[in-house]
Design a protein around this motif. Structure first.
Motif, PDB file in Angstrom:
ATOM      1  N   MET A 195       0.894  -1.182   0.031  1.00  0.00           N
ATOM      2  CA  MET A 195       0.157  -0.006   0.088  1.00  0.00           C
ATOM      3  C   MET A 195       0.969   1.190  -0.084  1.00  0.00           C
ATOM      4  N   VAL A 196       1.803   1.278   0.890  1.00  0.00           N
ATOM      5  CA  VAL A 196       2.813   2.379   0.801  1.00  0.00           C
ATOM      6  C   VAL A 196       3.434   2.650  -0.594  1.00  0.00           C
ATOM      7  N   ASN A 197       3.899   1.624  -1.029  1.00  0.00           N
ATOM      8  CA  ASN A 197       4.550   1.878  -2.180  1.00  0.00           C
ATOM      9  C   ASN A 197       3.584   2.192  -3.509  1.00  0.00           C
ATOM     10  N   HIS A 198       2.541   1.620  -3.479  1.00  0.00           N
ATOM     11  CA  HIS A 198       1.458   1.836  -4.260  1.00  0.00           C
ATOM     12  C   HIS A 198       1.046   3.369  -4.151  1.00  0.00           C
ATOM     13  N   TYR A 199       0.546   3.870  -2.978  1.00  0.00           N
ATOM     14  CA  TYR A 199       0.337   5.410  -2.693  1.00  0.00           C
ATOM     15  C   TYR A 199       1.203   6.382  -3.074  1.00  0.00           C
ATOM     16  N   LEU A 200       2.439   5.778  -2.657  1.00  0.00           N
ATOM     17  CA  LEU A 200       3.468   6.928  -2.929  1.00  0.00           C
ATOM     18  C   LEU A 200       3.899   7.091  -4.378  1.00  0.00           C
ATOM     19  N   ASP A 201       3.872   6.063  -5.042  1.00  0.00           N
ATOM     20  CA  ASP A 201       4.018   6.179  -6.571  1.00  0.00           C
ATOM     21  C   ASP A 201       2.967   7.020  -7.199  1.00  0.00           C
ATOM     22  N   HIS A 260      -7.925   3.882  13.680  1.00  0.00           N
ATOM     23  CA  HIS A 260      -6.462   4.490  14.103  1.00  0.00           C
ATOM     24  C   HIS A 260      -5.422   4.073  12.954  1.00  0.00           C
ATOM     25  N   PHE A 261      -5.417   2.966  12.806  1.00  0.00           N
ATOM     26  CA  PHE A 261      -4.284   2.358  12.254  1.00  0.00           C
ATOM     27  C   PHE A 261      -4.346   3.007  10.609  1.00  0.00           C
ATOM     28  N   ILE A 262      -5.661   3.201  10.118  1.00  0.00           N
ATOM     29  CA  ILE A 262      -5.931   3.650   8.718  1.00  0.00           C
ATOM     30  C   ILE A 262      -5.642   5.160   8.570  1.00  0.00           C
ATOM     31  N   MET A 263      -5.896   5.921   9.688  1.00  0.00           N
ATOM     32  CA  MET A 263      -5.437   7.253   9.814  1.00  0.00           C
ATOM     33  C   MET A 263      -4.079   7.319   9.871  1.00  0.00           C
ATOM     34  N   ASN A 264      -3.293   6.661  10.723  1.00  0.00           N
ATOM     35  CA  ASN A 264      -1.989   6.959  10.858  1.00  0.00           C
ATOM     36  C   ASN A 264      -1.449   6.569   9.670  1.00  0.00           C
ATOM     37  N   LEU A 265      -1.452   5.431   9.122  1.00  0.00           N
ATOM     38  CA  LEU A 265      -1.099   4.935   7.587  1.00  0.00           C
ATOM     39  C   LEU A 265      -1.284   6.183   6.507  1.00  0.00           C
ATOM     40  N   MET A 266      -2.604   6.297   6.381  1.00  0.00           N
ATOM     41  CA  MET A 266      -3.070   7.558   5.307  1.00  0.00           C
ATOM     42  C   MET A 266      -2.462   8.845   5.657  1.00  0.00           C
ATOM     43  N   GLY A 267      -2.426   9.037   6.941  1.00  0.00           N
ATOM     44  CA  GLY A 267      -1.920  10.337   7.196  1.00  0.00           C
ATOM     45  C   GLY A 267      -0.458  10.542   6.942  1.00  0.00           C
ATOM     46  N   MET A 268       0.448   9.567   7.232  1.00  0.00           N
ATOM     47  CA  MET A 268       1.698   9.496   7.110  1.00  0.00           C
ATOM     48  C   MET A 268       2.157   9.676   5.579  1.00  0.00           C
ATOM     49  N   ILE A 269       1.221   8.790   4.635  1.00  0.00           N
ATOM     50  CA  ILE A 269       1.393   8.746   3.329  1.00  0.00           C
ATOM     51  C   ILE A 269       0.896  10.017   2.581  1.00  0.00           C
ATOM     52  N   VAL A 270      -0.366  10.454   2.718  1.00  0.00           N
ATOM     53  CA  VAL A 270      -0.873  11.621   2.029  1.00  0.00           C
ATOM     54  C   VAL A 270      -0.552  12.967   2.541  1.00  0.00           C
ATOM     55  N   PHE A 271      -0.415  13.046   3.875  1.00  0.00           N
ATOM     56  CA  PHE A 271      -0.357  14.408   4.439  1.00  0.00           C
ATOM     57  C   PHE A 271       0.763  15.214   3.833  1.00  0.00           C
ATOM     58  N   PRO A 272       1.871  14.741   3.779  1.00  0.00           N
ATOM     59  CA  PRO A 272       3.104  15.432   2.942  1.00  0.00           C
ATOM     60  C   PRO A 272       2.705  15.955   1.670  1.00  0.00           C
ATOM     61  N   PHE A 273       1.940  15.478   0.814  1.00  0.00           N
ATOM     62  CA  PHE A 273       1.753  16.117  -0.412  1.00  0.00           C
ATOM     63  C   PHE A 273       0.557  17.168  -0.240  1.00  0.00           C
ATOM     64  N   VAL A 274      -0.356  16.737   0.605  1.00  0.00           N
ATOM     65  CA  VAL A 274      -1.445  17.924   0.840  1.00  0.00           C
ATOM     66  C   VAL A 274      -0.590  18.907   1.782  1.00  0.00           C
ATOM     67  N   ALA A 275       0.368  19.090   2.135  1.00  0.00           N
ATOM     68  CA  ALA A 275       1.094  20.088   2.750  1.00  0.00           C
ATOM     69  C   ALA A 275       2.401  20.449   2.017  1.00  0.00           C
ATOM     70  N   SER A 276       2.512  19.940   0.955  1.00  0.00           N
ATOM     71  CA  SER A 276       3.898  20.121   0.456  1.00  0.00           C
ATOM     72  C   SER A 276       4.293  21.595   0.346  1.00  0.00           C
ATOM     73  N   PRO A 277       3.648  22.660   0.136  1.00  0.00           N
ATOM     74  CA  PRO A 277       4.047  24.082  -0.072  1.00  0.00           C
ATOM     75  C   PRO A 277       4.640  24.499   1.272  1.00  0.00           C
ATOM     76  N   ILE A 278       3.874  24.275   2.305  1.00  0.00           N
ATOM     77  CA  ILE A 278       4.578  24.515   3.708  1.00  0.00           C
ATOM     78  C   ILE A 278       5.655  23.809   3.988  1.00  0.00           C
ATOM     79  N   LEU A 279       5.748  22.360   3.933  1.00  0.00           N
ATOM     80  CA  LEU A 279       6.821  21.350   3.989  1.00  0.00           C
ATOM     81  C   LEU A 279       8.068  21.817   3.561  1.00  0.00           C
ATOM     82  N   LYS A 280       7.804  22.171   2.243  1.00  0.00           N
ATOM     83  CA  LYS A 280       8.955  22.444   1.278  1.00  0.00           C
ATOM     84  C   LYS A 280       9.606  24.141   1.894  1.00  0.00           C
ATOM     85  N   SER A 281       8.569  24.947   2.294  1.00  0.00           N
ATOM     86  CA  SER A 281       9.088  26.097   2.689  1.00  0.00           C
ATOM     87  C   SER A 281       9.925  25.899   4.127  1.00  0.00           C
ATOM     88  N   ILE A 282       9.436  25.466   5.115  1.00  0.00           N
ATOM     89  CA  ILE A 282      10.121  25.176   6.489  1.00  0.00           C
ATOM     90  C   ILE A 282      11.182  24.180   6.143  1.00  0.00           C
TER      91      ILE A 282
END
Lengths: 210, 210
Positions: free
Chosen positions: B94-100, B158-180
């Motif tokens: 799942m991690v591989n799939h979604y990150l790609d 909780h596991f779904i939220m953690n897994l998806m959060g760790m995978i998806v959140f960086p892309f959703v917040a990429s502008p701010i993450l790139k900046s900091i």
DNA sequence: GTCTATATACGGATAGAC
DNA sequence: GTCTATCCGTATATAGAC
């Protein structure tokens, strides 16, 4: 520069009524989908008055947007730069702080992140991220822990992403999570409260991985 | 290895050209901020033709939105319901799939989640979440592991939220993450690739916490 | 099917009375 | 400061020629 909680509008001036209404509607629907007429109605005033106070939809939006982002960032800088707390304590404080904040303003992150999608450069620069986050005591503690071999030598941003992802993502994805979990609003909030306890433990476990 | 939505699609029919263009613009800017003229221009056709094929902006949007969500959900159901893989293997897949997927379509999650904010009921019901996720082999394996005491007895979400959060959140917040993080695009993507390796390990560590 | 030209609606903004 | 009435640009959608 006093700070006023958004849920207790003590200031009943017209200007503040409009801003409060704008915050509500913009946050719910985003800039493009919001009509100034809706803001005026929500504020209980006339459309012309909105332009009298704020000149244009865009100027009003800029004000709301900046304040929203400051809410989001500023509220945490106190926690991040508290030099009396350990890394572990900071994480617990941050989790508590953000989960309470998001419980009260669940639409805030999706609003901020959506509107940031296009205009990244300008707005972000106004937040003083460098002082508040990049050079924060929190980050220094992470880097020190890495140097001392207490946590693995990976980019500190991974921890930020994990922490923020676990805190923020459930609120951003709440409609779909409620659906797959068959949760009503109160059951969802109950899970969020549980996470105050779990997330710090999970983060700690992650940090011990080599 | 970047996939470009604007590349000539295999199906070069006018209808498909319009849909492809619509996908690009809607995903970038959201429904309200998108102008049908922009879609027509991106598709290299005339505005009138768009209405000839799809009747209205809204009908076109509904099609794109449904397909986007199906992309997001459907693509994972294969992984989730593979009865030959262990829980651990499913997480890695799942991690591989979604990150790609997100590397190729970084705007997809913010688009879907934003547009879902208001119309939750209707669209979500069309995704057959119940069959694909709620009753998935993945969830059954989690529940079994809980019963056998191999992972702590908390709500599987909780596991779904953690897994998806760790995978998806960086892309959703990429502008701010790139900046900091003071990262350019390639440095950001490098971090995302690293996460393929780390996230499964982190999740495993979390699951062992009692 | 595809175009040009146009009708129609909607939303942001202003004029001017009070 | 606040209102009513209105202007005017912009965006969706359609009519009708080819």
């Amino acid at each position: 520069m006093k700070k006023r909680p958004t849920d207790t509008p003590i200031d009943t001036s017209t200007e503040e009524k409009i801003k409060s209404a704008a915050r509500t509607i913009f946050t719910q629907k985003g800039y493009a989908a919001t009509r100034t007429r809706d803001i005026a109605e929500e504020a209980g005033i006339n459309l012309a008055l909105l332009n009298y106070y704020f000149r244009s939809k865009e100027k009003l939006f800029d004000i709301i947007m900046l304040e929203s982002m400051q809410d989001f960032i500023h509220s945490i800088t106190g926690v991040f730069n508290d030099e009396t707390t350990s890394l572990k304590e900071k994480i617990q404080n941050m989790v508590n702080h953000y989960l309470d904040m998001l419980t009260n303003q669940p639409n805030l992150p999706l609003f901020v992140l959506s509107e940031l999608r296009d205009n990244p450069g300008d707005l972000i620069s106004k937040l003083h991220l460098k002082e508040n986050l990049v050079q924060s005591h929190f980050l220094k503690q992470i880097q020190q822990a890495i140097q001392e071999g207490r946590i693995p030598p990976i980019h500190p941003l991974h921890f930020i992403m994990n922490l923020m992802g676990m805190i923020v993502f459930p609120f951003v994805a709440s409609p779909i999570l409620k659906s797959i979990g068959e949760l009503d609003q109160s059951a969802f909030l109950e899970l969020m409260q549980q996470r105050k306890k779990y997330i710090p433990i999970w983060i700690e476990a992650m940090m011990k991985v080599k």
